[in-house]
Each structure stands twice: as structure tokens, then as C-alpha cells.
Design a protein around this motif. Structure first.
Motif, PDB file in Angstrom:
ATOM      1  N   ASP A   1     101.833  15.193  24.828  1.00  0.00           N
ATOM      2  CA  ASP A   1     100.440  14.776  24.982  1.00  0.00           C
ATOM      3  C   ASP A   1     100.336  13.290  25.337  1.00  0.00           C
ATOM      4  O   ASP A   1      99.448  12.880  26.101  1.00  0.00           O
ATOM      5  CB  ASP A   1      99.664  15.049  23.681  1.00  0.00           C
ATOM      6  CG  ASP A   1      98.945  16.387  23.730  1.00  0.00           C
ATOM      7  OD1 ASP A   1      98.989  17.025  24.801  1.00  0.00           O
ATOM      8  OD2 ASP A   1      98.370  16.799  22.722  1.00  0.00           O
TER       9      ASP A   1
ATOM     10  N   LYS B   1      96.065  17.887  26.064  1.00  0.00           N
ATOM     11  CA  LYS B   1      94.985  17.025  26.525  1.00  0.00           C
ATOM     12  C   LYS B   1      94.565  17.339  27.957  1.00  0.00           C
ATOM     13  O   LYS B   1      93.470  16.995  28.380  1.00  0.00           O
ATOM     14  CB  LYS B   1      95.411  15.554  26.422  1.00  0.00           C
ATOM     15  CG  LYS B   1      95.502  15.047  24.986  1.00  0.00           C
ATOM     16  CD  LYS B   1      96.262  13.734  24.902  1.00  0.00           C
ATOM     17  CE  LYS B   1      95.568  12.632  25.677  1.00  0.00           C
ATOM     18  NZ  LYS B   1      96.281  11.333  25.487  1.00  0.00           N
TER      19      LYS B   1
ATOM     20  N   MET C   1      90.573  17.125  29.346  1.00  0.00           N
ATOM     21  CA  MET C   1      90.405  15.803  29.955  1.00  0.00           C
ATOM     22  C   MET C   1      89.068  15.650  30.676  1.00  0.00           C
ATOM     23  O   MET C   1      88.670  14.539  31.016  1.00  0.00           O
ATOM     24  CB  MET C   1      91.552  15.509  30.924  1.00  0.00           C
ATOM     25  CG  MET C   1      91.701  16.473  32.055  1.00  0.00           C
ATOM     26  SD  MET C   1      93.214  16.131  33.015  1.00  0.00           S
ATOM     27  CE  MET C   1      93.158  17.459  34.200  1.00  0.00           C
TER      28      MET C   1
END
Length: 607
Positions: free
Chosen positions: A27, A57, A61
Motif C-alpha cells: 500500500d 489503496k 484512490m
């Protein structure tokens, strides 16, 4: 004893150089700065970051937090400036060269993806959600461990480029034919034993690579691929090929290392330029094959069972290279001497009894001259009737309509000492891209050539009496093939370094004492033939600049020493060094082929 214990304790604390990253470490590879770039550009590149998992993520995002909103809102923004909510959706994603074993199903949320690169991982299977990415035009899954494709995969009907090379695929669904937009397909290095019947529906395919599988035959409907330019079926178990005449646009066929016993029917495939049938069981080159190959330039028949060549071989008037190494030939037809462009004829490993060994060893030009000298008038007339080859052509220039149809200006074997500018003016109007002036008596390059520098892709000036090359040739930005063999050249202008798109350069049979420096700047060069000169040394540093060089021929020069560092120029696939005066490598090493030569040289590099 105490000393031994300390050694053991030190070994215990040694950590491995490589370890799988945790999810948190994965991540962390996707920073806030990268997320901002993704939101602005729609592109994300996470290649080569040792990812063991797709960063979580990545799937959040585009989610906005209150902090994000505060950051992006600017009440003083001008009306024409981009607002924070105008994010670009993800269209390009590169996760290649990691250690991913699994692609999460969440990948299906990125429905606007057009390019997805997952090559060089350890992926075992694809999620069903891959079928949601219906806008994909390019997908690279090569160098993984995929053994099956989910049925949803065949929903990707917009794919134009697909690579599944170097996986473990043993079977493909008949729904493969649903991928109707495919233009390039790579299925090489799998374990396929047969192809799905729907392959013939992929009529937009221009390139297909099926090499290094276990195919025993090709589906009959492969002949429906009317737009196919390149077909690669090397390293399979094919016993025969279907009639390829309906592949009217086919230019390149690679079929080495199979069990093929007969050359297939090519009637109708008049655009074929290169055919590779090496390492098969072909026994015959038929007259019909020669009749149907008017534009063939390269024919590889090495390591077969061919016992004779037909007189119709003279019909292959554009032939440049013919490889007949390791066959069962005992003689050659005299008509072989009528091929005006033949520069490289390989005959090692045959038992030619009717031609003196010294003539064969003297090289291609000497051998062809010998064969042509054996003709008598009656035989010439018979060959002309059988093969429809014009042995004696009148000294006339082609008209604009002829050049317009062929995009070529062919003035071979016309005893020309000059060419009027008007001929090149007509050629320019005809949009000519290929010029052939070989086998004439030109002492200078015709100045009219300068009119065609913008479009010229092939230029053959071989077998003349040229002593220099004009500077304006460096302006031929689209030049791919340049033949200067059999002239009186000892140098080339430095400006030719600008020919960065040149792929093949022939300097054979001239007066060079070294390969001109400008050659080492031709970064696109793949083939360099410089045999039968007076070259005394090999410039290894120069050759290292040629990242694409695959064929290097330095036969019959004055090279007294082979630098061991040449062994590091591993991009070379074909290296010819015979006929020089060096002692090492020995002839036995040279006979073993390029890989053995380079390995031998590397072993001699001082450590």
C-alpha cells in the motif's frame, strides 16, 4: 569451538536479499502524490515495485475525504480552470514486473481501462470480473502461470492487442472468436495442442504468434485471416500446413522446427517476402512454389531433406538470401545464376559433387558467376521458356504507370552508366518507395535520386563501380534496406549516421579496411553484411551501440584477432567469421554456431 559458535550465530541473523512485501508495504507504494497524478491523468504505473498484492489503496484512490475536498476547493478559481471534481477515470494501468499471484475481483470497477499490463508476475488465474473491462484495447498477460481463461474473459470484444505468451494454457474456448477486434495476438510459449475453430472469425488480425506450443495442425479456417501479414508457428509438432493462398496479404511466415514434409500451396499469396522452413523434413522445392513467389526475398530451407532444386528457381527474381545448409543436394541448377539480387547463398552440409570446392568456398558471387557461365544458348532459351524469366532485358526505363502499380523503380542488369533525372521525376510522381539499380556500370550515384529521399524505403546500388556515396543519402529518413555490395567503396560519409531507421546494410565485396564509424550510430540496424572486404579488426564498443544487431557477417576479411569482449554482444544471433586469418576461435568452434562462438569468447575475457 568458541570461534565456530560465533560463526553460527552470525549466520542466524543474516536476512534474505528478497522477501515478499506485506500488504502495508504494498500500500505504501501508492503515495498521495501518485494518487493526485492518477486523478489528473488517468494513468497509473506500478511496474517493478516488488508488489506481492495489488495495493488496496488503488481501489479507493478516487474516494474523496473532507480533507481532499478542502484541499481542492478554491473559490477564487477562474471559471475556465479545471474543477476538483473533474477527475479523469483510470484508462491506463501497469502492474508488470512484480510478484503478484492474484488479481482481485475489484479490478472490474475500472470500467474505463483501455490498457492493462500484467506481464511478468506469478498470476495463476484471472478473476471473473475481468469481463467488466469491456473498453480494453490492449492487454498484456505474458510471463505468468495462467492455465485457463474464465468465460467472462471473452467479453473483452474491443481488444486489439493481446499477449498471453509464456503461460501454461493448454486449451482455448471456441468463444475466442468473439474477440473480433484483435489485430495482434501472441500465444507463444504455452502448451496448446490445438486451436479453437472460431479463430477464423478474427479477420482483423495482422500478426499471430503461435510458436513454442504443441500444435499438430492448424484449423482450416485460419485461411480466413485475409489481413494477416505475419504468421509464426515455429517450434511445434506440425506435419503439414494448410493451403495459404487465400492469405493474400501475408508477408512473413516462420515455420522452423516442426515436422513439415511438404511446402504448402501459396498460389495467391504474391506478397510473401520472407519464408522460414528450417529444421523440417521437406524433400522438394516444387516449380509451382517458385511460380507463386514473385516478391520472395528470404527463403530458409536449412536442415531439411531437399535433394534437388528445379530450374524454375530462376523465377525468384527478388531473392536476396537463400539458406540450403544441411540438405541432400548433390548439384545446383545453372538457373540459380540468373537471380540478380542473390547476395547470400548458404550451402554448407551438402554433398555437392559436380561443383569444385574452391568455387563454393569463394562465396556467393563467384558461385553464381560459375553457374551462369555454364549456360549455352539453347539452355538459356529453354530456361526462359520454362521459367518466363527475361534473361536479356532491353535498355528501357519503366513508365510511370508501371512504377505506380509496383511502387518500385527497377533498372537491374541494363548496363547503365547514368540515369536521366527525368526518370526520377517520373518515379517521384509515381510515389516510388523502392529503387533497384544493381548490376549496372554506374561510377557515381545518380543525382536524380535526391528527388526521392522523403519516401525511399529500399535502395539497391550493388554490383556497380561506385567509389563514393553522396551526402544527400543521409536525408533518406525512411530508408530500411540499403545494399552497397560489390562496388569499389572504401569509406562512407559521416552524415549517414542519421539513418537511424535503417534495418539492413550490405557492404560486402568492397574495399573497406574497417567498418565505417557512421555505421555504429545507425541504432536501428538489425543486419550488417560486410564480407569480402579488407577489414582488419572488430570494433566491439561500436557494435555494443547497435542494440538490435542480430546478424553480422565478416566472412573473408583480414581479421587477425577476435576480441573476447565480442562475446558480450549477446544480441547477435547470427555471426559469420570464416575466411579470416585468426587462430582462435578454431574452425571447430566456428562450425558449432553463433551461441558457441560467443560463449567461447566470453570464457576468454580476463577476469
Amino acid at each position: 569451538m568458541a570461534k565456530q559458535s560465533s560463526v553460527k550465530s552470525r549466520r542466524k541473523i543474516v536476512t534474505p536479499v528478497f522477501h515478499l512485501q506485506t500488504k502495508d508495504e504494498d500500500d505504501s507504494q501508492l503515495s498521495k502524490a501518485m494518487i493526485k497524478i492518477v486523478r489528473r491523468t488517468g494513468q497509473l504505473n506500478l511496474s517493478g515495485r516488488s508488489l506481492a498484492n495489488v495495493p488496496e489503496k488503488m481501489f479507493t484512490m478516487y474516494d474523496l475525504t473532507p480533507e481532499d475536498t478542502a484541499t481542492y476547493i478554491d473559490f477564487d478559481k477562474k471559471p475556465d480552470e479545471e474543477n476538483w471534481w473533474h477527475f479523469k477515470s483510470l484508462t491506463y494501468l501497469d502492474l508488470s514486473s512484480n510478484v503478484l499471484q492474484e488479481i482481485p475481483g475489484k479490478i472490474g470497477m475500472f470500467e474505463d481501462l483501455t490498457v492493462l499490463n500484467l506481464q511478468d508476475n506469478n498470476i495463476l488465474s484471472l478473476p471473473h470480473e475481468i469481463g467488466n473491462l469491456t473498453k480494453l484495447t490492449k492487454l498484456n498477460l505474458s510471463h505468468n502461470k495462467i492455465n485457463a481463461l474464465p468465460m467472462e474473459f471473452y467479453n473483452l470484444s474491443e481488444l486489439q492487442v493481446l499477449s498471453l505468451a509464456h503461460n501454461q494454457l493448454g486449451k482455448l474456448s471456441k468463444r475466442f472468436g468473439d474477440l473480433v477486434m484483435l489485430q495482434q495476438l501472441d500465444l507463444s510459449h504455452n502448451v496448446l495442442t490445438k486451436l479453437p475453430p472460431g479463430l477464423g472469425f478474427l479477420v482483423r488480425l495482422t500478426e499471430i504468434n503461435l510458436s513454442h506450443n504443441k500444435l499438430v495442425d492448424l484449423p482450416p479456417d485460419i485461411v480466413n485471416l485475409r489481413g494477416l501479414l505475419k504468421l509464426d508457428v515455429t517450434h511445434n509438432d506440425l506435419v503439414c500446413l494448410p493451403s495459404l493462398g487465400e492469405l493474400t496479404k501475408l508477408q512473413f511466415l516462420y515455420a522452423q522446427h516442426n515436422n513439415i514434409e511438404e511446402i504448402p500451396d501459396f498460389e495467391g499469396s504474391t506478397h510473401v517476402q520472407q519464408i522460414y522452413f528450417g529444421n523440417n523434413y521437406i524433400k522438394e522445392v516444387t516449380p509451382e512454389f517458385c511460380e507463386n513467389m514473385p516478391n520472395l526475398k528470404i527463403l530458409d530451407l536449412r536442415d531439411n531433406k531437399i535433394e534437388a532444386l528445379p530450374n524454375e528457381i530462376a523465377m525468384l527474381q527478388h531473392m536476396i538470401r537463400l539458406d540450403l545448409t544441411n540438405n541432400d543436394l548433390t548439384d545446383l541448377p545453372n538457373s540459380l545464376g540468373l537471380l540478380p539480387h542473390l547476395q547470400n547463398l548458404q550451402l554448407d552440409g551438402n554433398k555437392l559433387k559436380k561443383i569444385r570446392a574452391d568455387i563454393i568456398k569463394a562465396g556467393t558471387c563467384r558461385l553464381l558467376k560459375h553457374l551462369k557461365e555454364k549456360f549455352d544458348g539453347e539452355e538459356l532459351e529453354n530456361i526462359q521458356k520454362v521459367s518466363n524469366v527475361a534473361i536479356y532485358e532491353p535498355k528501357t526505363f519503366p513508365d510511370r504507370y508501371t512504377m505506380k502499380h509496383s511502387r518500385a523503380l527497377n533498372l537491374t542488369i541494363k548496363q547503365l552508366t547514368s540515369v536521366p533525372d527525368s526518370v526520377f521525376e517520373e518515379a517521384k510522381l509515381a510515389e516510388v518507395t523502392m529503387i533497384d539499380l544493381c548490376k549496372n556500370k554506374l561510377q557515381t550515384v545518380p543525382g536524380g535520386l535526391n528527388l526521392l529521399v522523403d519516401n525511399l524505403s529500399e535502395l539497391n546500388l550493388s554490383m556497380n563501380m561506385l567509389t563514393e556515396i553522396p551526402e544527400f543519402i543521409s536525408s533518406c529518413a525512411n530508408l530500411k534496406y540499403f545494399d552497397l555490395g560489390n562496388n569499389c567503396l572504401s569509406a562512407l560519409p559521416d552524415s549517414l549516421v542519421d539513418l537511424i531507421g535503417l534495418r539492413e546494410l550490405i557492404l560486402s565485396s568492397n574495399r573497406f579496411i574497417s567498418i565505417p564509424e557512421c555505421v555504429y550510430g545507425m541504432v536501428g540496424l538489425e543486419i550488417l553484411l560486410a564480407s569480402d572486404n579488407k577489414i582488419t579488426e572488430i570494433n566491439v564498443d561500436g557494435l555494443k551501440n547497435l542494440k538490435r544487431i542480430a546478424t553480422l557477417d565478416l566472412t573473408n576479411n583480414n581479421i587477425s584477432q577476435i576480441p573476447p569482449e565480442l562475446g558480450n554482444v549477446t544480441q547477435i544471433r547470427s555471426l559469420e567469421l570464416k575466411g579470416n586469418c585468426f587462430r582462435q576461435p578454431r574452425y571447430a568452434i566456428l562450425e558449432q554456431g553463433t551461441a558457441s562462438i560467443l560463449s567461447y569468447l566470453r570464457d576468454r575475457i580476463p577476469k
